[in-house]
Write a protein that holds these residues in place. Structure first.
Motif, mmCIF file in Angstrom:
data_model
loop_
_atom_site.group_PDB
_atom_site.id
_atom_site.type_symbol
_atom_site.label_atom_id
_atom_site.label_comp_id
_atom_site.label_asym_id
_atom_site.label_seq_id
_atom_site.Cartn_x
_atom_site.Cartn_y
_atom_site.Cartn_z
ATOM 1 N N THR A 79 -13.621 34.997 8.202
ATOM 2 C CA THR A 79 -12.571 35.140 9.227
ATOM 3 C C THR A 79 -11.233 35.341 8.503
ATOM 4 N N PRO A 80 -10.174 35.820 9.203
ATOM 5 C CA PRO A 80 -8.870 35.966 8.538
ATOM 6 C C PRO A 80 -8.406 34.648 7.919
ATOM 7 N N LEU A 81 -8.611 33.533 8.665
ATOM 8 C CA LEU A 81 -8.226 32.226 8.116
ATOM 9 C C LEU A 81 -9.051 31.926 6.860
ATOM 10 N N GLY A 82 -10.343 32.232 6.921
ATOM 11 C CA GLY A 82 -11.229 31.974 5.789
ATOM 12 C C GLY A 82 -10.794 32.729 4.544
ATOM 13 N N LEU A 132 -12.750 10.581 9.492
ATOM 14 C CA LEU A 132 -12.111 11.775 8.939
ATOM 15 C C LEU A 132 -12.224 11.732 7.416
ATOM 16 N N ASP A 133 -12.658 12.851 6.853
ATOM 17 C CA ASP A 133 -12.943 12.918 5.410
ATOM 18 C C ASP A 133 -12.145 14.102 4.848
ATOM 19 N N GLY A 134 -11.160 13.782 4.003
ATOM 20 C CA GLY A 134 -10.327 14.857 3.435
ATOM 21 C C GLY A 134 -9.137 15.191 4.315
ATOM 22 N N PHE A 135 -8.890 14.410 5.329
ATOM 23 C CA PHE A 135 -7.747 14.569 6.236
ATOM 24 C C PHE A 135 -7.335 13.181 6.697
ATOM 25 N N PRO A 136 -6.051 12.844 6.763
ATOM 26 C CA PRO A 136 -4.887 13.616 6.340
ATOM 27 C C PRO A 136 -4.710 13.622 4.820
ATOM 28 N N ARG A 137 -4.208 14.746 4.315
ATOM 29 C CA ARG A 137 -3.993 14.914 2.872
ATOM 30 C C ARG A 137 -2.516 14.981 2.531
ATOM 31 N N THR A 138 -1.653 14.984 3.544
ATOM 32 C CA THR A 138 -0.198 14.963 3.317
ATOM 33 C C THR A 138 0.401 14.013 4.350
ATOM 34 N N VAL A 139 1.640 13.572 4.095
ATOM 35 C CA VAL A 139 2.287 12.678 5.069
ATOM 36 C C VAL A 139 2.480 13.395 6.417
ATOM 37 N N PRO A 140 2.924 14.680 6.451
ATOM 38 C CA PRO A 140 3.030 15.344 7.764
ATOM 39 C C PRO A 140 1.685 15.387 8.511
ATOM 40 N N GLN A 141 0.566 15.507 7.777
ATOM 41 C CA GLN A 141 -0.734 15.481 8.462
ATOM 42 C C GLN A 141 -0.999 14.089 9.051
ATOM 43 N N ALA A 142 -0.608 13.035 8.318
ATOM 44 C CA ALA A 142 -0.788 11.662 8.820
ATOM 45 C C ALA A 142 0.062 11.462 10.076
ATOM 46 N N GLY A 156 -23.254 20.143 4.930
ATOM 47 C CA GLY A 156 -22.243 19.434 4.137
ATOM 48 C C GLY A 156 -22.866 18.367 3.242
ATOM 49 N N ARG A 157 -24.217 18.212 3.295
ATOM 50 C CA ARG A 157 -24.870 17.202 2.443
ATOM 51 C C ARG A 157 -24.626 17.507 0.978
ATOM 52 N N ALA A 177 -14.905 16.765 8.346
ATOM 53 C CA ALA A 177 -14.447 17.036 6.980
ATOM 54 C C ALA A 177 -13.716 18.378 7.002
ATOM 55 N N THR A 178 -12.409 18.334 6.803
ATOM 56 C CA THR A 178 -11.635 19.591 6.890
ATOM 57 C C THR A 178 -12.099 20.588 5.817
ATOM 58 N N GLY A 179 -12.514 20.087 4.661
ATOM 59 C CA GLY A 179 -13.013 20.991 3.608
ATOM 60 C C GLY A 179 -14.232 21.766 4.097
ATOM 61 N N ASP A 180 -15.169 21.061 4.769
ATOM 62 C CA ASP A 180 -16.370 21.727 5.295
ATOM 63 C C ASP A 180 -15.989 22.758 6.359
ATOM 64 N N MET A 181 -15.026 22.392 7.210
ATOM 65 C CA MET A 181 -14.611 23.325 8.283
ATOM 66 C C MET A 181 -14.008 24.590 7.672
ATOM 67 N N LEU A 182 -13.186 24.391 6.630
ATOM 68 C CA LEU A 182 -12.547 25.552 5.988
ATOM 69 C C LEU A 182 -13.603 26.406 5.287
ATOM 70 N N ARG A 183 -14.568 25.752 4.627
ATOM 71 C CA ARG A 183 -15.626 26.529 3.944
ATOM 72 C C ARG A 183 -16.459 27.322 4.945
ATOM 73 N N SER A 184 -16.614 26.779 6.163
ATOM 74 C CA SER A 184 -17.376 27.540 7.166
ATOM 75 C C SER A 184 -16.587 28.795 7.577
ATOM 76 N N GLN A 185 -15.259 28.689 7.633
ATOM 77 C CA GLN A 185 -14.416 29.871 7.913
ATOM 78 C C GLN A 185 -14.514 30.889 6.770
#
Ligand code: ADP
Ligand code: AMP
Length: 276
Positions: A84-87, A125-135, A176-177, A71-79
């Motif tokens: 982190t700078p990305l976070g 994959l949950d929450g990804f891809p969210r745009t055509v370039p991601q797909a 992520g539950r 889940a990209t959302g969970d990964m981003l929330r962990s950052q």
């Protein structure tokens, strides 16, 4: 009635026995371990607006197929939690309901697919891809691994139902539950059933941010549905039903796979049926 019930039970136990033996033979044929037979591998994505139920259903799919749940959302929330700078950068975008850059999320998924041992059994994959370039990025990644996606499942639901779901959502950040104050309350208030750790409300789970997240979804993620409709792997299910019914709709999609495999002519079942 009693005789009929007994007969149905007897037939069911014969079928269960045959299914078990077929599975063992298929496992031997594929040279894999029982839990990783090729017929059991899954490579799929869940598409749906915030609150559609992706994070609720994905762990059940993970359990069924012993695959990884990314889940990209969970990964981003962990950052964000690790500051982190990305976070730090991502938090602003997430709170405003926008999307983090395609390159960053594609990179995160690539890294997991390459290094996360759980992904050897397939992925959801949950929450990804969210745009055509991601797909497109995902397709390129899979091509280089000689893999294809099996399912792009869209969880369809009216925007009007999402406000109550999102404003009542409670999450356990480490796993992520997700829970819901009314629809799926934890056993003890604000406490994760499994670890006993505290639950939180996400900073973007409010009515105002949801409006923006939905606008982003309709503008940038809805075209992803069109992308997968063209490839022929898109399927839609009604996500407004209760969670058990949504799960049954997902199982029906997986059962469709089994039926196809049985008809394909290469499986043990089709050999038994004299088709190859
Ligand atoms: P997503 O991951 O798609 O954003 P979640 O799975 O986290 O959505 O679900 C959002 C909220 O709605 C959670 O609080 C969850 O408990 C609840 N929920 C999920 N599926 C259903 C459902 N079918 N009916 C009612 N509430 C649900
Ligand atoms: P989610 O947990 O899926 O609701 O995602 C929360 C937020 O993280 C989104 O509103 C986006 O800001 C960001 N995000 C998650 N996944 C992606 C993605 N695939 N592409 C861009 N941004 C993402």
């Amino acid at each position: 009635m009693g005789y009929l019930d007994d007969e149905v039970k007897r037939l069911q136990s014969i079928i269960d026995g045959i299914e078990g033996r077929v599975k063992a033979l298929e496992t031997r044929q594929s040279g894999g371990s029982p839990s990783k037979a090729t017929s059991e591998e899954i490579r799929m994505i869940l598409i749906g607006p915030p609150g559609a139920g992706k994070g609720t259903q994905a762990p059940k799919i993970k359990e069924k197929f012993s695959c990884c749940h990314l889940a990209t959302g969970d990964m981003l929330r962990s950052q964000v939690a690790k500051k982190t700078p990305l976070g730090r950068e991502a938090k602003k975008i997430m709170d405003q309901g926008g999307l983090v850059s395609d390159d960053i999320v594609i990179g995160m998924i690539k890294e997991e697919l390459e290094n996360n041992q759980e992904c050897k059994g397939g992925f959801i994959l949950d929450g990804f891809p969210r745009t055509v370039p991601q797909a497109e990025g995902l397709d390129a990644m899979l091509r280089s691994r000689n893999q294809t996606l099996q399912h792009a499942v869209e969880l369809q639901i009216d925007d009007a139902l999402l406000v109550a779901r999102i404003t009542g959502r409670l999450v356990h950040p480490a796993s992520g539950r997700s829970y819901h104050t009314t629809f799926n309350p934890p056993k003890k208030a604000m406490t994760d059933d499994v670890t006993g750790e505290p639950l939180i409300q996400r900073s973007d789970d409010n009515a105002e941010a949801l409006k923006k997240r939905l606008a982003t979804y309709h503008l940038q993620t809805a075209p992803v549905v069109g992308y997968y409709q063209k490839t022929g792997i898109w399927k839609a299910i009604d996500a407004s039903q209760e969670p058990g019914t949504v799960w049954k709709s997902l199982l029906a999609i997986f059962d469709g796979d089994k039926a196809k495999a049985g008809n394909a002519g290469s499986g043990i079942l089709s050999k038994l049926a004299g088709r190859s």
